[in-house]
Design a protein around this motif. Sequence first.
Motif, short mmCIF file in Angstrom:
data_model
loop_
_atom_site.label_atom_id
_atom_site.label_comp_id
_atom_site.label_asym_id
_atom_site.label_seq_id
_atom_site.Cartn_x
_atom_site.Cartn_y
_atom_site.Cartn_z
N ILE A 147 0.82 -1.10 -0.02
CA ILE A 147 -0.06 0.10 -0.06
C ILE A 147 0.93 1.26 0.08
O ILE A 147 1.79 1.24 0.86
CB ILE A 147 -0.91 0.00 1.30
N ILE A 148 0.81 2.07 -0.78
CA ILE A 148 1.31 3.56 -0.88
C ILE A 148 0.57 4.43 -1.17
O ILE A 148 -0.60 4.64 -1.87
CB ILE A 148 2.31 3.49 -2.68
N GLY A 149 0.71 5.46 0.13
CA GLY A 149 -0.25 6.64 0.22
C GLY A 149 -0.14 7.50 -1.12
O GLY A 149 1.07 7.80 -1.54
N MET A 150 -1.17 7.97 -1.63
CA MET A 150 -1.10 8.83 -2.89
C MET A 150 -2.47 9.92 -2.64
O MET A 150 -2.93 10.02 -3.53
CB MET A 150 -1.54 8.10 -4.21
N PRO A 151 -2.08 10.76 -1.53
CA PRO A 151 -3.05 11.57 -1.43
C PRO A 151 -3.37 12.55 -2.58
O PRO A 151 -2.32 12.97 -3.34
CB PRO A 151 -2.96 12.44 0.09
N GLY A 152 -4.55 13.22 -2.81
CA GLY A 152 -4.74 14.10 -3.77
C GLY A 152 -5.91 14.08 -4.49
O GLY A 152 -6.92 14.92 -4.31
N ALA A 159 -2.00 3.83 -3.97
CA ALA A 159 -1.68 3.21 -5.07
C ALA A 159 -1.23 1.71 -4.57
O ALA A 159 -1.07 1.73 -3.20
CB ALA A 159 -0.62 3.72 -5.81
N VAL A 160 -1.40 0.63 -5.31
CA VAL A 160 -1.07 -0.62 -4.97
C VAL A 160 -0.24 -1.34 -5.91
O VAL A 160 -0.43 -1.57 -6.95
CB VAL A 160 -2.56 -1.52 -4.89
N TYR A 161 0.89 -1.60 -5.24
CA TYR A 161 2.23 -2.42 -5.95
C TYR A 161 2.22 -3.69 -5.88
O TYR A 161 2.18 -4.25 -4.64
CB TYR A 161 3.56 -1.59 -5.33
N VAL A 162 2.06 -4.74 -6.84
CA VAL A 162 2.11 -6.03 -6.50
C VAL A 162 3.40 -6.45 -7.47
O VAL A 162 3.28 -6.69 -8.45
CB VAL A 162 0.66 -6.63 -7.11
#
Length: 240
Positions: A147-152, A159-162
Amino acid sequence: MRLDTSLHRIGNDIVAAYLVVTPEGVTVIDAGLAGHWRELVTELATLRLTVADIRGVILTHGDSDHVGFAERLRRDHGVPVFIHAEDAERAKGGPKPATAKQQMRLGALLGFAAYTLRKGGARTRWLTEVIEVQGGETLDLPGSPQIIGMPGHSAGSIAVYVPVADAVFVGDGLTTRHVLTGTEGPQPAPFTDEPAQAIASLQAIVDTTAKWVLPGHGAPWSEGVEAAVAAVESAATGPR
């Protein structure tokens, strides 16, 4: 639609959701619109799988065209739904901030509206229970999604990195097809709460070096995350 090993998409370039398929089961990333349920079941069947093989749903944010069939999976099949804490109320039908006036073209707008209605956008079932994430976690789900925070776009956009799929799922952190104008290619998404913050947040996904960048709206991008981010930044500063 199979995009790559372990990677499938349902929906289309107007609204899409994704499946990460591994021997341990399936992780669904975003849940499109309610009417995408049939496409979900059909796609699973082509893989000789069923809804029982889904281990979790991750929502990139809480807007109705990403919540879609998530509550149905949770309520009827016991599938946990993960979303950032800052978007939990939004995914439950809570208030959404007003955004600036949007640029649009009539044909694209009508196409988006017609598709949304046809796929059940007027009968969204909001979430009643969610599991909140904060950003930075690696979830115990197929593909070990990060899980990557991407506020805006919203306060709790992620974002979700797999890694196993070499893919980063960005929701509305960017788009490759503007739903209100029909313009194609990586660019800022419309209906964004804080546009400048959304552009700045894109730097958080560059270090993934992912091949695939997969938005909720628009064609899948397979030319690498660095090129996608550079294109969005260029579009944000260029003529509008």
